[in-house]
Enzyme design. Structure first.
Site, PDB file in Angstrom:
ATOM      1  N   HIS A  76       0.868  -1.109  -0.150  1.00 30.43           N
ATOM      2  CA  HIS A  76       0.045  -0.215  -0.006  1.00 30.43           C
ATOM      3  C   HIS A  76       0.897   1.237   0.130  1.00 30.43           C
ATOM      4  CE1 HIS A  76       0.995   0.183   4.115  1.00 30.43           C
ATOM      5  NE2 HIS A  76       0.519  -0.852   4.544  1.00 30.43           N
ATOM      6  N   GLY A 120       1.930   3.218   2.318  1.00 31.50           N
ATOM      7  CA  GLY A 120       2.777   3.071   3.265  1.00 31.50           C
ATOM      8  C   GLY A 120       4.174   2.473   3.055  1.00 31.50           C
ATOM      9  N   HIS A 121       3.982   1.241   2.454  1.00 30.34           N
ATOM     10  CA  HIS A 121       5.021   0.691   1.775  1.00 30.34           C
ATOM     11  C   HIS A 121       5.847   1.195   0.670  1.00 30.34           C
ATOM     12  CE1 HIS A 121       2.618  -2.987   3.042  1.00 30.34           C
ATOM     13  NE2 HIS A 121       3.458  -3.349   3.734  1.00 30.34           N
ATOM     14  N   GLY A 180       9.176   1.242   8.724  1.00 24.08           N
ATOM     15  CA  GLY A 180       8.052   2.074   9.050  1.00 24.08           C
ATOM     16  C   GLY A 180       7.904   2.411  10.449  1.00 24.08           C
ATOM     17  N   GLN A 227       9.089  -2.695  16.574  1.00 19.36           N
ATOM     18  CA  GLN A 227       9.975  -3.582  15.534  1.00 19.36           C
ATOM     19  C   GLN A 227      10.917  -2.567  15.007  1.00 19.36           C
ATOM     20  OE1 GLN A 227       8.445  -5.995  11.909  1.00 19.36           O
ATOM     21  NE2 GLN A 227       8.683  -4.177  10.702  1.00 19.36           N
ATOM     22  N   SER A 253      -2.419  -0.423   6.667  1.00 21.88           N
ATOM     23  CA  SER A 253      -2.001  -1.704   7.045  1.00 21.88           C
ATOM     24  C   SER A 253      -2.366  -2.739   5.988  1.00 21.88           C
ATOM     25  CB  SER A 253      -2.379  -1.910   8.353  1.00 21.88           C
ATOM     26  OG  SER A 253      -2.189  -3.279   8.566  1.00 21.88           O
ATOM     27  N   ARG A 282      -3.360  -5.361   6.850  1.00 22.92           N
ATOM     28  CA  ARG A 282      -4.456  -6.158   7.385  1.00 22.92           C
ATOM     29  C   ARG A 282      -5.642  -5.738   7.509  1.00 22.92           C
ATOM     30  NH1 ARG A 282      -0.097  -8.348  11.112  1.00 22.92           N
ATOM     31  NH2 ARG A 282      -0.178 -10.525  10.983  1.00 22.92           N
TER      32      ARG A 282
HETATM   33  P1  AMP Z   1       4.694  -5.317   6.450  1.00 23.07           P
HETATM   34  O1  AMP Z   1       4.670  -5.861   4.966  1.00 23.07           O
HETATM   35  O2  AMP Z   1       3.563  -5.036   7.005  1.00 23.07           O
HETATM   36  O3  AMP Z   1       5.803  -6.332   7.244  1.00 23.07           O
HETATM   37  O4  AMP Z   1       5.675  -3.984   6.450  1.00 23.07           O
HETATM   38  C1  AMP Z   1       6.811  -3.635   5.632  1.00 23.07           C
HETATM   39  C2  AMP Z   1       7.359  -2.161   6.178  1.00 23.07           C
HETATM   40  O5  AMP Z   1       6.257  -1.391   5.796  1.00 23.07           O
HETATM   41  C3  AMP Z   1       7.408  -2.493   7.629  1.00 23.07           C
HETATM   42  O6  AMP Z   1       8.946  -1.584   7.557  1.00 23.07           O
HETATM   43  C4  AMP Z   1       6.368  -1.295   8.170  1.00 23.07           C
HETATM   44  O7  AMP Z   1       6.791  -0.901   9.372  1.00 23.07           O
HETATM   45  C5  AMP Z   1       6.151  -0.586   6.975  1.00 23.07           C
HETATM   46  N1  AMP Z   1       4.595  -0.168   6.991  1.00 23.07           N
HETATM   47  C6  AMP Z   1       3.483  -0.935   7.164  1.00 23.07           C
HETATM   48  N2  AMP Z   1       2.553   0.090   7.305  1.00 23.07           N
HETATM   49  C7  AMP Z   1       3.148   1.390   6.964  1.00 23.07           C
HETATM   50  C8  AMP Z   1       2.438   2.649   6.975  1.00 23.07           C
HETATM   51  N3  AMP Z   1       1.283   2.757   6.951  1.00 23.07           N
HETATM   52  N4  AMP Z   1       3.123   3.622   6.736  1.00 23.07           N
HETATM   53  C9  AMP Z   1       4.381   3.656   6.610  1.00 23.07           C
HETATM   54  N5  AMP Z   1       5.179   2.274   6.726  1.00 23.07           N
HETATM   55  C10 AMP Z   1       4.469   1.402   6.807  1.00 23.07           C
END
Ligand code: AMP
Length: 284
Positions: free
Chosen positions: A34, A36-37, A149, A155, A187, A189
């Site tokens: 998304h 954020g990533h 993030g 984490q 997220s 999720r």
């Molecule tokens: P994940 O795929 O959920 O393991 O997340 C991969 C990376 O993206 C991790 O470093 C997360 O902290 C970051 N991340 C997830 N959600 C967000 C968000 N809303 N804003 C910024 N970074 C994010």
């Protein structure tokens, strides 16, 4: 954009990158990307010559009762999104590539104190799984910088400590949380939530913002009381709170009177969906 599924192919390509003296930026993800990533990938592209995004739903960070099987996967859409950014390579290994002898490794990277707090208390073993796979990805990709993030604040803190404690020559860059206009932190999720539940879930950010406001106005706040108020607010919106903790931003231990550099961490379940959020605050 190159896509690698095997360690051998990844290593071969990275040898050339290193030989050319290029700097490498790593963005570890579990996919279902998304905004954020993608903000992490964009920043890596601005600061590094060669960007690798990893897509790997890491089984060892899920407990048996969690959502490993149902975790949203959208590889083709993710690849499309990444190829429209300045991402040079994607490493998307199969589970057997990372854990050839099965996920129950005899060697673990573990951070026993921080990993027991907050999310670690409800998800035993979760951070061992995270630290172990992230260390593997660091070893495989040999990045100069790695992007994480702030959304996953615990984490991020654990990874910063890991890199320092193990003398890994990697700069860890924390990136701000990307949110919907409602305040809900993006997220993967959130895909589990209905529109109505997404509205309900905005209570997490609201509870954080309310508490920040009180902390800024109250010259002598009693942290435990503010936590109780926030927990009640979250329950009254129909969520099942796991914790709401006002912490020292570095140690993640409960904030003491006089602590100025704070982080407010929250986790709650909305039916079967676990949601987390946080906000940092510097008191004057
Ligand atoms: P994940 O795929 O959920 O393991 O997340 C991969 C990376 O993206 C991790 O470093 C997360 O902290 C970051 N991340 C997830 N959600 C967000 C968000 N809303 N804003 C910024 N970074 C994010």
């Amino acid at each position: 954009m190159q896509i690698f599924q095997t360690i051998a192919d990844l290593r071969q390509a990275l040898k050339l990158v290193k030989n050319d003296g290029l700097s490498i930026g790593l963005v570890p993800t579990m996919g279902n990307l998304h905004e954020g990533h993608l903000s992490l990938v964009s920043s890596a592209g601005k600061q590094c010559d060669f960007v690798i995004t990893t897509i790997f739903v890491n089984p060892t960070q899920f407990s048996p009762n969690e959502d490993l099987q149902n975790y949203p996967r959208s590889f083709d859409v993710d690849i499309k999104a990444l190829s429209s950014l300045n991402c040079d390579a994607v490493f998307a290994p199969k589970v057997e590539e990372i854990y050839p002898a099965g996920p129950a490794l005899d060697t673990l990277v573990t951070t026993p104190s921080l990993s027991k707090l907050h999310c670690g208390a409800s998800r035993p073993g979760h951070f061992d799984g995270v630290c172990t796979v992230v260390t593997k990805l660091f070893n495989l990709c040999q990045p100069d910088k790695a992007y994480f993030g702030e959304k996953d604040y615990q984490q991020l803190t654990i990874i910063k400590n890991l890199v320092q404690d193990l003398n890994l020559p990697i700069e860890i860059i924390g990136m701000p949380t990307t949110r919907e206009t409602s305040g809900l932190a993006l997220s993967s999720r959130n895909n589990y939530l209905s529109l109505e539940q997404k509205q309900q879930a905005t209570i997490l950010y609201q509870s954080l913002k309310n508490t920040v406001k009180t902390l800024e106005q109250d010259s002598n706040p009693i942290f435990s009381e503010l936590e109780q108020v926030a927990l009640k607010l979250i329950s009254s919106a129909g969520l099942d709170p796991d914790y709401f903790s006002i912490c020292n931003a570095k140690s993640l231990l409960p904030a003491k009177p006089g602590d100025k550099d704070l982080v407010l961490l929250v986790a709650a379940n909305l039916e079967n969906t676990r949601l987390i959020d946080n906000i940092s605050i510097k008191l004057i």
